[in-house]
Design a protein around this motif. Structure first.
Motif, PDB file in Angstrom:
ATOM      1  N   ASN A  30       4.382  -7.427  -3.215  1.00 13.89           N
ATOM      2  CA  ASN A  30       2.926  -7.810  -3.206  1.00 13.89           C
ATOM      3  C   ASN A  30       2.853  -9.189  -3.836  1.00 13.89           C
ATOM      4  OD1 ASN A  30       2.448  -4.689  -2.596  1.00 13.89           O
ATOM      5  ND2 ASN A  30       2.987  -4.119  -4.904  1.00 13.89           N
ATOM      6  N   ASN A  31       3.295  -9.393  -5.015  1.00 22.71           N
ATOM      7  CA  ASN A  31       3.408 -10.821  -5.286  1.00 22.71           C
ATOM      8  C   ASN A  31       3.974 -11.816  -5.870  1.00 22.71           C
ATOM      9  OD1 ASN A  31       2.861 -10.037  -8.105  1.00 22.71           O
ATOM     10  ND2 ASN A  31       1.761  -8.986  -7.435  1.00 22.71           N
ATOM     11  N   GLN A  33       5.355 -14.068  -8.972  1.00 27.57           N
ATOM     12  CA  GLN A  33       4.643 -14.545 -10.141  1.00 27.57           C
ATOM     13  C   GLN A  33       6.070 -15.271 -11.116  1.00 27.57           C
ATOM     14  OE1 GLN A  33       3.069 -12.010 -12.687  1.00 27.57           O
ATOM     15  NE2 GLN A  33       2.840 -10.230 -11.022  1.00 27.57           N
ATOM     16  N   LEU A  48       0.280 -16.935 -10.243  1.00 25.84           N
ATOM     17  CA  LEU A  48       0.263 -15.397  -9.520  1.00 25.84           C
ATOM     18  C   LEU A  48       0.251 -15.953  -7.334  1.00 25.84           C
ATOM     19  CD1 LEU A  48       0.404 -12.301  -9.735  1.00 25.84           C
ATOM     20  CD2 LEU A  48      -1.094 -13.132  -7.639  1.00 25.84           C
ATOM     21  N   ARG A  50       0.088 -13.753  -4.347  1.00 24.13           N
ATOM     22  CA  ARG A  50       0.052 -13.444  -3.733  1.00 24.13           C
ATOM     23  C   ARG A  50       1.664 -12.774  -1.534  1.00 24.13           C
ATOM     24  NH1 ARG A  50      -6.580 -12.281  -3.834  1.00 24.13           N
ATOM     25  NH2 ARG A  50      -6.609 -12.260  -6.032  1.00 24.13           N
ATOM     26  N   ASP A  92       6.751  -8.896  -7.140  1.00 21.93           N
ATOM     27  CA  ASP A  92       5.880  -7.243  -7.597  1.00 21.93           C
ATOM     28  C   ASP A  92       6.628  -7.188  -6.502  1.00 21.93           C
ATOM     29  OD1 ASP A  92       3.549  -6.451  -9.125  1.00 21.93           O
ATOM     30  OD2 ASP A  92       4.992  -5.399  -8.690  1.00 21.93           O
ATOM     31  N   TRP A  94       6.464  -4.162  -2.790  1.00 24.31           N
ATOM     32  CA  TRP A  94       6.143  -3.249  -2.300  1.00 24.31           C
ATOM     33  C   TRP A  94       6.675  -2.106  -2.636  1.00 24.31           C
ATOM     34  CZ3 TRP A  94       1.093  -2.895  -0.663  1.00 24.31           C
ATOM     35  CH2 TRP A  94       0.165  -4.720  -0.491  1.00 24.31           C
ATOM     36  N   LEU A 100       7.627  -6.173 -12.614  1.00 24.07           N
ATOM     37  CA  LEU A 100       8.101  -7.515 -12.132  1.00 24.07           C
ATOM     38  C   LEU A 100      10.022  -7.084 -12.247  1.00 24.07           C
ATOM     39  CD1 LEU A 100       6.350  -9.392 -14.582  1.00 24.07           C
ATOM     40  CD2 LEU A 100       5.745  -9.199 -11.687  1.00 24.07           C
TER      41      LEU A 100
END
Lengths: 112, 115
Positions: A30-31, A33, A48, A50, A92, A94, A100
């Motif tokens: 998803n992202n 970080q 962060l 995306r 993070d 899917w 995390l």
């Protein structure tokens, strides 16, 4: 299991130089970080990015993301002694229910 | 807003003793996490709560570790009995509900030394 792998494990630079560290990961995200940690204390969220973004800036930080290569890089420009810390990437993913997964980190030492 | 509070900051115990850590997340954050970070490694998730329910405890050594989150606010992580390999920093984090692009906030951690 740890999702991200940072490279290099350790980095020593002179104050004023740039520091670059890389992160590779395994699954769709998803992202991604980046966090900083001083002397084994708590983690400080830096930035962060995306999954649909390719580059992001925050002050002296620049993060890139290449989802085709499953990799990210963190660039710290004009480093300062206060940047001495460990830096972690965290994904993070899917379908991972918003949690995390961290890599082992890159230890950065900035010499005055 | 106030950060994630953890206590104690340091704890030294002998092996086979018990220990408990406390975490108070950011007000209104529904999701709470406990991570274990062994020296030289990245944090590893032990348990994730959503309100007062457990979402993921797949990496929690349930024979010795337990955690609860009463009333969906504060949380306690307990180790009984402790082993030498439990020496680590225990980090608590919380997360709000603004979608997947919202960041996490970590506490300062509790450094546990088992001797």
């Amino acid at each position: 299991s740890q999702q991200g792998e940072e490279d290099p494990q350790a980095l020593s630079i002179q104050e004023g130089e740039n520091a670059t560290m890389n992160c590779s990961y395994k699954t769709s995200i998803n992202n991604l970080q980046w966090y900083r940690q001083n002397s084994g204390r708590g983690l400080v969220h830096l930035i962060l990015i995306r999954s649909n973004e390719r580059e992001k800036h925050s002050g002296r930080l620049r993060v890139t993301l290449d989802t085709s290569k499953k990799s990210s890089s963190l660039l710290i420009t004009a480093s300062r002694a206060a940047d001495t810390a460990s830096y972690f990437c965290a994904t993070d993913a899917w379908g991972n229910n918003y949690k995390l997964s961290f890599g082992a980190g890159t230890t950065v030492t900035v010499r005055a | 807003e106030a950060g994630v509070a953890q206590s104690p900051r340091y704890k030294i115990i002998e092996k086979r003793q018990s220990v408990a850590f406390w975490c108070n997340p950011i007000s209104g954050h529904a999701t709470l996490y406990w991570y274990q970070q062994i020296l030289g490694q990245g944090p590893k998730l032990l348990i994730q709560f959503q309100n007062n329910g457990v979402v993921d405890d797949s990496q929690l050594p349930k024979d010795r570790f337990s955690a609860e989150r009463l009333k969906g606010v504060d949380s306690t992580l307990k180790i009984q009995p402790a082993k030498l390999e439990d020496s680590a920093v225990y980090l608590c984090a919380s997360r709000g509900n603004r979608g997947f692009s919202y960041g996490y906030t970590f506490g300062s951690g509790t450094r546990l030394t088992v001797v």
